[in-house]
Design a protein around this motif. Structure first.
Motif, short mmCIF file in Angstrom:
data_model
loop_
_atom_site.label_atom_id
_atom_site.label_comp_id
_atom_site.label_asym_id
_atom_site.label_seq_id
_atom_site.Cartn_x
_atom_site.Cartn_y
_atom_site.Cartn_z
N LEU A 144 66.52 26.31 27.90
CA LEU A 144 67.70 26.58 27.08
C LEU A 144 68.27 27.95 27.39
O LEU A 144 69.48 28.11 27.55
N ILE A 176 69.39 30.43 19.28
CA ILE A 176 70.85 30.27 19.46
C ILE A 176 71.64 30.67 18.22
O ILE A 176 72.79 31.10 18.29
N VAL A 179 54.10 16.61 18.53
CA VAL A 179 54.34 16.97 17.13
C VAL A 179 54.07 15.78 16.22
O VAL A 179 53.40 15.90 15.20
N LEU A 194 70.13 18.17 29.68
CA LEU A 194 70.55 19.57 29.65
C LEU A 194 70.93 20.10 31.02
O LEU A 194 71.99 20.68 31.21
N VAL A 254 74.61 21.60 24.15
CA VAL A 254 73.54 22.58 24.21
C VAL A 254 73.04 22.88 22.80
O VAL A 254 71.82 22.98 22.58
N GLU A 255 73.99 22.99 21.87
CA GLU A 255 73.58 23.28 20.50
C GLU A 255 72.73 22.16 19.91
O GLU A 255 71.73 22.41 19.27
N GLU A 256 73.18 20.95 20.17
CA GLU A 256 72.38 19.80 19.72
C GLU A 256 70.94 19.91 20.20
O GLU A 256 69.98 19.73 19.45
N LYS A 257 70.87 20.24 21.47
CA LYS A 257 69.53 20.34 22.06
C LYS A 257 68.78 21.51 21.44
O LYS A 257 67.59 21.42 21.15
N GLN A 258 69.54 22.56 21.23
CA GLN A 258 68.96 23.75 20.61
C GLN A 258 68.42 23.42 19.22
O GLN A 258 67.29 23.75 18.88
N VAL A 259 69.27 22.74 18.47
CA VAL A 259 68.90 22.37 17.11
C VAL A 259 67.67 21.46 17.11
O VAL A 259 66.71 21.68 16.37
N ARG A 260 67.74 20.51 18.02
CA ARG A 260 66.62 19.59 18.11
C ARG A 260 65.36 20.35 18.46
O ARG A 260 64.27 20.13 17.92
N TYR A 261 65.56 21.28 19.40
CA TYR A 261 64.40 22.07 19.83
C TYR A 261 63.87 22.91 18.68
O TYR A 261 62.67 22.93 18.42
N LEU A 277 62.02 20.82 16.30
CA LEU A 277 60.71 20.44 16.82
C LEU A 277 59.74 21.62 16.76
O LEU A 277 58.57 21.46 16.42
N LYS A 278 60.33 22.76 17.10
CA LYS A 278 59.50 23.96 17.13
C LYS A 278 58.95 24.24 15.72
O LYS A 278 57.78 24.56 15.53
N PHE A 306 64.31 19.14 30.77
CA PHE A 306 64.30 19.57 29.37
C PHE A 306 64.01 18.40 28.45
O PHE A 306 63.16 18.49 27.56
N MET A 355 61.01 17.83 25.98
CA MET A 355 61.27 17.64 24.55
C MET A 355 60.57 16.36 24.06
O MET A 355 60.01 16.34 22.96
#
Lengths: 456, 80, 80, 80, 80, 80, 80
Positions: free
Chosen positions: G54, F76, G23, E33, A333-340, A343-344, G12, G16
């Motif tokens: 998320l 997060i 992007v 996910l 989840v963190e990986e995805k979070q970080v990636r997100y 990207l953001k 997701f 992404m």
């Protein structure tokens, strides 16, 4: 001459008469070895008697051979009483045997051997005919002379070994003319009470072969054989073997030996019982100990600790697994979070505001430039125009003449620009601001440097 | 008259060129006066023409600017 | 309960054999958890059973020996 | 009880044989423990029986058959 | 619901294996996910199941030990 | 009129490019006056068009930002 | 509206990926302004979607952890 010839028969008869009349040949004592023995079915025996160097045909008619104590066999050395005669039909002389006995051994031995062989052939000695001697007899019958060492030995030995065993002595003559029938009767008597007696001891002490002979008689042997009570024989000494010994169910070397064979020893039996008890108890004890140890060993094995350890191990495994699950899930989840997030961020740097601003600036700049360049262009044009207008004004011919200037033309209409282009008296036209003047050249003067005039 | 019409068809630049030519000829001074006067006369006409064209352009400019002006105040600079 | 009865009907040797099998299986170590606890349970029961049977036999033996003792001082321990 | 009676009817020889069989069986070792203690019990009883039979010397004499076909006591000592 | 039931029928080892598979999948990292949260959910259920089974087995073990304790001291060593 | 429509179909970039071309031509100065005023006119129209497009885009932007703003603060990292 | 729905069906990772493409395109910088604003708009929507997903996953995780928490503290070590 022919009449002098004898017939074969005549010659043979002659020879026969000669021999038959010889007193030496009527009673011949001969020693020799039997060969070619043949017992004819009709009872006569035909045989050859030989020594190393010679042989003689012999015959023993059934009337004579029925009395034989032995059975002739080839190779047997024999002593013969007989007579010699001729057998006419074959022209052979032969020995007619009256009596014959084996050479070297006595007749008793011969009789023993022959009875032994006979009974053996009948199967009386076979092991499977032998009855088992009871191991623990209650009652022993002793068939022997009531006097002498034998009965004493037997009785005392039995009393010593087994005090509880009953003994009955059946007294018999063991030698002499009455012996055989006495022994046979005793055996038969005992058998009449076969339930009483568990075992019989039949025998006597040592003696000569003649003294022991009753026990070699066929009647005694058959009585023993026929006995339904097991019989132990005990005749003479260890070296003496009688027919009775062969036929008995068990042979003892001596009377004492017979008693020992007949009954067990009480002491031995008591020992045996206590030995059994000892073995029994030992087995039980060993078994119980063995099982106890085995059980104890089993109870103390790793196996009984295994489940606890297994649980502990599984606990740990589960904990580890759960940790890993949480960690790996959080990591994902963190990986995805970080990636997100990344990207953001990248997206936000692409915020079009800058671009819009730049575009607006550019637009504004261009517009300004447009205005400016247009104005410039206009101004330039205007200025140019003004310049041209000014220049035009400057060269306005009418304006020059207004200051008093005039243009002179000759008669040809050409503008006069020099004094040299005119002569005195020429007619010229002068154009002034507002019209023409017609004139004549009267004087020509050259202008000097000081502006004065000089007449030409 | 024919010439006048012809003038009307000239562009501002052509008119200016003609005008300049006339000025140049006049400045060179070799033009007989009568001719010069004629040229001058032409020059005056041309200058008038140019002037009119300029005025016209100016009016158009003003008009365009005014048109623009209605929506004008999109000025990113002013927002600052 | 059915199982308990079954155990009661076992001979000592059968119980020992079962116990030994269980021990072997447990010692080999690849037994699944739930199976292991079952085996453990069975093993404990069997061990108890064997123990009882053995004690019982031993008591009987002592009793028999005592009976025997009246006529003969035969004592298993003393012989050692 | 039935068994006990049966034992009493045994001859010494039968009792010894039974005893020996029991010993042999037990020693051969294939007897289950519970059976073994039974056998042990039997063996001990038999041993007691055998002992009794051996030690119980009944009143007994040596007899001789006289010429009248009657049994009379035979005393070996007298002859000596 | 069907799944829950299915889980209940698993042995401890099977549940652990399933859990391990889930962990491996999560660790390999290519899990989408939404799939990951499903896996996580399943994993947590399995871990709960395993936990229950372990607790259960341990309680049984304590019970067995207590039962055993009552008769414990048959020890051949002590008799010596 | 036909031209106006065509302008409406231009992208912002195309319009800007056209405008830039016009400015460049005007700045180079070789443009006849009457042509120049036409260019100027076109330029002004293009500028207006670009302006409108920009206004439009900016309004969209504001709208998007507002939309976004409602849900923003999921982060997060903050949980740590 | 059709587009919004389509977004809702994305996973997701798909969201992404789309976001990343947008992007990347924006970063490459060749995107016309109006297109850029559209992309940006899409990007923002996708970003919102991803964010929601998320958040959702994290909420689920907290929920699962809480559920798990009820039975947690079974620890064999503590019994010792």
């Amino acid at each position: 001459m022919k009449d002098n010839y004898l017939t074969v028969t005549a010659l043979t008869r002659y020879v026969k008469r000669k021999i038959d009349t010889d007193p030496h040949l009527r009673q011949v004592w001969l020693r020799g070895e039997i060969s070619n023995f043949k017992h004819h079915s009709r009872g006569h025996m035909y045989l050859t008697i030989k020594d190393d160097n010679a042989r003689i045909q012999a015959v023993m008619f059934s009337s004579n051979n029925s009395r034989l104590l032995f059975r002739p066999e080839n190779g047997m050395s024999v002593l013969i009483r007989g007579e010699v005669s001729v057998y006419e039909s074959s022209g052979q002389y032969q020995l007619y045997i009256r009596e014959m006995e084996p050479d070297g051994i006595g007749a008793l031995y011969q009789a023993f051997e022959q009875l032994k062989e006979k009974l053996q052939t009948e199967g009386l000695f076979l092991d499977d005919q032998k009855k088992k001697i009871p191991a623990y007899p209650d009652h022993v019958g002793v068939i022997t002379s009531p006097t002498g060492a034998a009965v004493r030995d037997i009785v005392t030995t039995i009393e010593r070994r087994s005090p509880s065993v009953k003994i009955t002595v059946l007294p018999v003559s063991v030698q002499g003319p009455q012996a055989v029938s006495s022994i046979v009767r005793a055996i038969q008597y005992a058998n009449a009470f076969s339930d009483e007696y568990d075992v019989l001891i039949v025998g006597r002490g040592g003696g000569s072969i003649e003294e022991l002979w009753s026990f070699n008689e066929e009647a005694v042997a058959r009585a023993i054989y026929d006995s339904s009570i097991p019989v132990i024989s005990a005749v003479g000494h260890e070296t003496d073997t009688t027919i009775a010994d062969f036929v008995a169910d068990l042979r003892a070397p001596t009377p004492t030996g017979a008693a020992e064979l007949a009954v067990p020893s009480q002491t031995e039996q008591l020992d045996k019982v206590s030995y059994f008890v000892q073995r029994l108890t030992q087995v039980m004890r060993t078994d119980i100990q063995m099982y106890s140890k085995r059980l104890e060993r089993l109870s103390q094995t790793y196996a009984f600790k295994y489940p606890k350890q297994l649980i502990a191990q599984k606990e740990q495994e589960l904990d580890t697994m759960l940790d890993t699950l949480n960690r790996s899930f959080k990591n994902r989840v963190e990986e995805k979070q970080v990636r997100y997030t990344h990207l953001k961020k990248r997206l936000s740097t692409q915020h079009p505001e800058q671009e819009i601003k730049a575009a607006a600036d550019n637009n504004h700049k261009l517009t300004t430039q447009l205005n400016r360049s247009m104005k410039q262009l206009f101004t330039n044009s205007e200025r140019e125009l003004q310049t041209s207008i000014n220049k035009l004004t400057l060269v306005n011919p009418l304006a020059i003449m207004a200051r008093g200037y005039g243009i002179s033309y000759n008669e040809d209409g050409k503008v006069i620009k020099s004094i040299k282009e005119v002569d005195l008296g020429d007619q010229i036209d002068v154009r002034l601001k507002d019209g023409y003047v017609q004139a004549e050249v009267q004087k020509i003067k050259e202008a000097d440097d000081s502006g004065g005039r000089k007449e030409i | 008259m024919a010439e006048e019409k012809k003038y009307d068809e000239l562009t501002f630049e052509q008119a200016m060129e003609k005008l300049e030519n006339i000025v140049t000829m006049l400045e060179e001074g070799d033009v007989p006066l009568e001719k010069a006067i004629e040229y001058y006369h032409d020059g005056m006409k041309l200058s008038k023409l140019c002037n009119e064209k300029l005025t016209n352009v100016q009016e158009k400019m003003v008009h365009i600017l005014n048109e623009q002006g209605e929506l004008e105040p999109f000025d990113i600079e002013e927002e600052k």
